[in-house]
Scaffold this active site. Structure first.
Site, short mmCIF file in Angstrom:
data_model
loop_
_atom_site.label_atom_id
_atom_site.label_comp_id
_atom_site.label_asym_id
_atom_site.label_seq_id
_atom_site.Cartn_x
_atom_site.Cartn_y
_atom_site.Cartn_z
N ARG A 14 0.96 -1.23 -0.07
CA ARG A 14 -0.02 -0.16 -0.10
C ARG A 14 0.91 1.27 -0.11
O ARG A 14 1.56 1.68 1.28
CB ARG A 14 -0.88 0.04 1.04
CG ARG A 14 -2.30 0.97 1.31
CD ARG A 14 -2.88 0.89 2.66
NE ARG A 14 -2.07 2.04 3.18
CZ ARG A 14 -2.17 1.91 4.61
NH1 ARG A 14 -3.05 1.02 5.46
NH2 ARG A 14 -2.03 2.89 5.08
N HIS A 52 -4.37 4.58 3.99
CA HIS A 52 -5.50 3.71 3.84
C HIS A 52 -6.71 4.49 3.19
O HIS A 52 -7.17 3.77 2.21
CB HIS A 52 -5.95 3.30 5.39
CG HIS A 52 -7.46 2.43 5.45
ND1 HIS A 52 -7.28 1.40 5.00
CD2 HIS A 52 -8.46 2.97 5.63
CE1 HIS A 52 -8.62 1.04 4.91
NE2 HIS A 52 -9.59 2.11 5.35
N TYR A 73 1.78 6.01 12.18
CA TYR A 73 1.88 4.50 12.47
C TYR A 73 2.89 3.93 11.30
O TYR A 73 3.67 2.82 11.76
CB TYR A 73 0.74 3.71 12.67
CG TYR A 73 -0.18 3.77 11.35
CD1 TYR A 73 0.10 3.05 10.11
CD2 TYR A 73 -1.22 4.65 11.00
CE1 TYR A 73 -0.74 3.00 9.03
CE2 TYR A 73 -2.04 4.88 10.00
CZ TYR A 73 -1.96 3.81 8.82
OH TYR A 73 -2.59 4.06 7.79
#
Ligand SMILES: Cc1ncc(C[n+]2csc(CCOP(=O)(O)OP(=O)(O)O)c2C)c(N)n1
Ligand SMILES: Cc1ncc(C[n+]2csc(CCOP(=O)(O)OP(=O)(O)O)c2C)c(N)n1
Ligand SMILES: [Mg+2]
Ligand SMILES: [Mg+2]
Lengths: 338, 321, 321, 338
Positions: free
Chosen positions: D241, D245, D254
């Site tokens: 990715r 998100h 994170y």
């Protein structure tokens, strides 16, 4: 504790006695159910030996989450038959105040947890309990039993994944009795149950749950693994459901193709034969064990039947620590209040 | 006409529909060989084979999720949840997929699925074989919720549920499964969804009830000679608001009876509908006689369930008001 | 005192409670490193470590089931469900285990568990980030359900929820997370569970509401100079029946406002309680202004949500009655 | 169709073009989101190649259940960008009437099913669809995509077990992008995802989802297996990715430990390099492909933005085939009615 290999005669005899007691209890309950004394029952007939083996290997501080078909395990761990009957009768001595159907026990004092009807729903709880035990640095592991049908539930998947991700000390023991009511295991899943741990990185093993020696040997490995802190482990115990699913069930509807009545798999018969062959017991002992079990159980039921039923008004208690106005108003307006 | 009980009437409707419509498949735990633990699907496996009568693994989410996919792609599944207490593992599928499918796709996908499930107490089943969870479904737009109180309605409502091009929660009062046999036509017929039944005309008080409580109410009223108007809702979503308002306006005194817990039980909606639409006609408080706001206890279930005494005490209270 | 918003007030309460009580663990999807997608658990991982702030796999059943086991055996979990729309996979655990544990074990096991979850619309989240599912929990005896409408109540209710020796569903109106900052005490304090707040005294009409709708109602009333008595329920189970009945009796005209769909929304129970207990005081129909009985649409959510116009139209209707 | 081995230049070029179009579309949507034109987006950046590969191997009659992050798959299967924008804008041309958030498509005409937000909830539906297809003797298989996080859901467990028990033709493709929002796959499960089929007797395979050739080769085996009627199959495609998100997410919170920005894994760059090296394309082609994509997409968005919004009154439609009195009354009482 390394039981197998050096299983003592005394231990084997105790196991045998408890298995006979469990079987006798099962039959007694079924007949009491037919007479309307007890409302319902899920017999353990045929599954006693793996349950006994768990009871033999579990330490006192180990916490056990059973399912609804584990009579022999309770007996092996020392639960008195009187307490079992109190629950099944729902009398005023029942620790749970008559709230649950028969076989849904909560013998907290013996480090058992609590049984619910929804299949598999206890499994995620075992993971939380193991987390709490580790967090609180309490000794012991968590052991849980469940049927082959339960492996299909979402709870099973949730529990195994969480136990693995947090590396928790949970021993999962599937009592595969071949059936989920009328659904044979072959229609429940196309995988071997003990291999289902592969989806979570959890090792597994199949044991002959109808054989005490095989059960102990296989379980010992699993107990060692879990106790050493390596994480969860999945045992599949092949057993055989001799009787109906429950007293409400009629297996003649669906067990038509079976070529056996299961008696050759009967775990008690097998242990009995082994002990007889090895000369540990003789046929007199067999007779007296059965007779003693019957006497104990008959007497206990009679005694427990004389205990008063639970107090109707208690149906409004324990919804919360402190009832809200709703329960109190309902209690007041109820027939109980008269 | 035949004298049949509620189980037989359901079995007969399913059987006849399956004979007519190959798209129908029946699925659930133990519905095949065992014929269902209450025998509603008895003999169907023999007649229609295991492609159409599907014994499933033990996972309600899987049953409903799979049935949803079937319904979206041309089949008409009739799925059984063995006890309504065990429908909750499938709740996400029901609320988030089944109920919202037509809406979220702008009508491009539909879920013509009947979910049958026995509910209610009176069979000594304790917490997990006795729940009356209709509220959970009645609050969920996109679902249709019905519950018969007798063999005739059971048979007709099942046919109507099958004909609906939308999901139907079909709640079967298990206590009434074998309670009575009544005359039921042999040919297929429908009972209209959304229409209540007036079981008894009366002037003094309106009793609104449904499902498992109907015989209890009728018995109480008849035994005590109350001049009550009794309405059996039959459909819980959408409720027959005209029938409710009409009877409330007629008598001005309303008693609602159901087995589910009181707080946000279906009675709350009935009461709210009346308080919104017929306030001026009311001569007395709207009283609800219901199961209690506790889990369903194993012991003393006869105290938990509304009975003649509790119904009559409510009726007398509103009559004396 | 500090000026903080609702997210900060929750974060502060959790932080301070965790500092005091080692039994508290926080768990859920993204609650650790990410601090929660709404940041309610921000910074807790750094302070308390990953044994106490647990990032979980994507399974709500697993989160709630595991938290239940923890709560039964000595911990005090505060579990987050990322959106209330995603609580349904855990519904069986909540209804059948969490809510019934104390009861079924005769009080031998308890589940002191707080389940926090953001609910409601107004964030352009469509069907699956906007639901107001409080009814599903309010109908479930054994649960306690609270929802704050401002930073002060959020902080105090969370402390009270933690102190309760029973499971609490803690619903957070996500639309209000950052809507306002208000003065909130720096020390821990409680807001009593089961007690409504009278936000405004008034004589002409009673408006009963809670959670996300409170600012909308207050704004409508103030802007339009209505002499309304406004009640913020704060606790939805058990509801503050005395506060409800008192205000209904005082004004005789009741409007209920909530965001959840009308049919069996919490308003139904409020209405039914009044129709049962204050019928003689009523001067007008009890009117509910609510979200619609449809799934929550992505487009036109401003039409779905009760607004000033709809509230005033109901108020004017009961005032003119 | 045996694409690998004899992948033609034309096919490779089309794949490359669609990947570039998908990436360009992603970036356009993100910028439109920042400007408040589009409400939300879940970018596919980094996952394009496995999606393209699925699109290349799937037959027209195969039914595909995507998840919310499959832009490239739609493009490869021929969905026009205009339809994609219509959905994302929720305008009156949107096939779903503006009911769903962006990225929740239902391109039924291209034999796609429907996308929901609850992770994994489509998986059991795929099994039912496959059952219906077999029942109705319809040609084709069912293919479904989902993330690594989805493998933890109960729906995944339910779906794999049912697909196996009924031996259904479902190809499960996990797009493992390493993250479920902020949760790395290592915290999601301790097993390799492609091995999770073991719990159900379903074979599995991992492919390099960032590489077209590897994806095609691995998928071909899986397609062949499923098409031959042997039952379900599980493919794990390792992807990456690249972006956040979603447009609501801040990965800086994170992704602090990551030693890479992912660019060396970028599947489009890899294919581009391969085709350049092999002389199938040159740098002029790269430039013009990008420019064309940009032009097409910019133009299409502008055009779709001029379409009227969906009609407010439709929010009351499609709850049922025929609205009940409740929806009709609510429609009447609504502000819409004015
Ligand atoms: C969630 C749920 N669904 C259905 C049931 C009804 N039911 C009770 S026992 C049972 C079969 C359980 O089979 P298995 O797990 O193999 O255990 P066994 O009874 O064979 O020991 C079923 C379907 C239930 N109790 N819970
Ligand atoms: C049942 C459910 N729980 C939580 C969420 C919130 N959520 C949305 S996407 C997501 C992560 C999904 O990760 P993955 O399956 O790996 O797919 P990815 O987004 O990485 O492609 C989460 C937790 C959700 N949509 N559904
Ligand atoms: Mg079994
Ligand atoms: Mg992912």
């Amino acid at each position: 504790m390394t039981l197998v290999g050096n299983l003592s005669d005394d231990q084997a005899i105790l196991a045998y006695k408890n298995a006979v007691r469990a079987r006798t209890l099962d039959l007694k309950i079924i007949s009491a159910q037919r007479q309307g004394i007890i409302g319902f029952h899920v017999p353990s007939e045929g599954q006693e030996m793996i349950q006994i083996a768990i009871g033999m290997l579990a330490d006192k501080e180990d916490l056990i989450f059973t399912y609804y078909r584990d009579l022999a395990l309770y007996l092996q761990r020392g639960v008195p038959i009187s307490l079992i009957f109190d629950q099944m009768l729902g009398n005023s001595n029942d620790l749970q105040k008559g709230r649950q159907m028969p076989d849904h026990f909560s013998f907290k004092e013996f480090n058992f947890s609590t049984v619910q009807s929804p299949v598999g729903a206890h499994l995620p709880l075992t993971v939380g309990a193991a987390y709490a035990m580790r967090y609180n640095k309490r000794k012991g592991i968590v052991i849980t039993t469940f049927g082959d049908g339960a492996t299909s539930t979402s709870d099973f998947h949730a529990a195994l994944n969480m136990a693995s991700v947090y590396n928790l000390s949970v021993l999962f023991v599937c009592e595969n009795n071949g059936w989920a009511i009328s659904i044979p295991t072959s229609k429940q899943t196309r995988a071997d149950i003990y291999k289902k741990g592969a989806a979570y990185g959890i090792p597994g093993k199949r044991v002959d749950g109808n054989d005490l020696i095989s059960s102990l040997a296989g379980l010992q490995e699993a107990f060692d693994y879990v106790r050493s802190g390596k994480g969860p482990y999945l045992v599949e115990a092949s057993t055989y459901r001799i009787g109906p699913h429950s007293t409400s069930d009629d297996p003649k509807k669906y067990r038509v193709d079976e070529i056996t009545d299961g008696s050759e798999k009967d775990p008690i018969r097998r242990l009995e034969n082994l002990l007889l062959t090895m000369g540990v017991i003789d046929s007199g002992f067999v007779q007296s064990t059965r007779a003693q079990a019957k006497e104990e159980i008959d007497k206990t039921l009679e005694e427990r039947m004389s205990i008063t039923p639970s107090n109707p008004s208690t149906i409004f208690d324990d919804v919360y620590e402190n009832s809200s106005w709703i329960q109190e108003e309902e209690r007041r307006d109820s027939n109980v209040a008269d | 006409m035949s004298q049949i009980n509620l189980v037989q009437s359901l079995n007969r409707s399913i059987d006849q529909l399956m004979a007519q419509d190959e798209r129908i498949v029946v699925m659930g735990e133990d519905v095949g060989r065992d014929g269902g633990v209450f025998r509603v699907t008895d003999n169907l496996l023999n007649k229609y084979g295991d492609e159409r009568v599907i014994d499933t693994p033990l996972n309600e989410l899987a049953i409903i999720g799979m049935a949803t996919g079937m319904a979206m792609y041309g089949l008409k599944p009739i799925a059984e949840i063995q006890f309504q207490d065990y429908i909750f593992p499938a709740f996400d599928q029901i609320v988030n997929n089944v109920a919202k499918m037509r809406y979220r796709t702008g009508g491009r996908f539909t879920v013509p699925l009947v979910i049958r499930t026995p509910y209610g107490g009176g069979v000594k089943g304790g917490l997990y074989h006795s729940q009356s969870g209709e509220s959970y479904f009645v609050h969920t737009a996109g679902l249709t919720v019905v519950t018969p109180s007798n063999p005739y309605d059971a048979r007709g409502l099942l046919v109507s549920a099958y004909k609906k091009n939308d999901p139907v929660i079909f709640l079967e009062p298990k206590r009434l499964y074998r309670a009575v046999k009544t005359e039921v036509p042999d040919e297929l017929f429908e009972v209209e969804i959304g229409k209540a039944a007036r079981l008894k005309e009366g002037d003094d008080v309106s009793i609104i009830t449904y499902g498992s409580m109907v015989p209890t109410v009728m018995n109480a009223v008849e035994k005590n000679g109350v001049n009550a108007e009794v309405t059996d809702l039959r459909t819980l979503l959408p409720m027959d608001v005209s029938a409710i308002i009409q009877t409330a306006k007629k008598t001005g005194r309303v008693v609602i009876v159901h087995e589910a817990p009181k707080t946000l039980g279906v009675g709350a909606e009935i009461s709210a509908l009346i308080a919104e639409r017929a306030i001026d006609s009311l001569l007395a408080p709207i009283v609800r006689v219901t199961g209690y706001d506790t889990p369903f206890p194993y012991s003393h279930e006869e105290l938990y369930l509304p009975d003649e005494k509790r119904i009559m005490s409510a009726v007398n209270r509103v009559l004396a008001y």
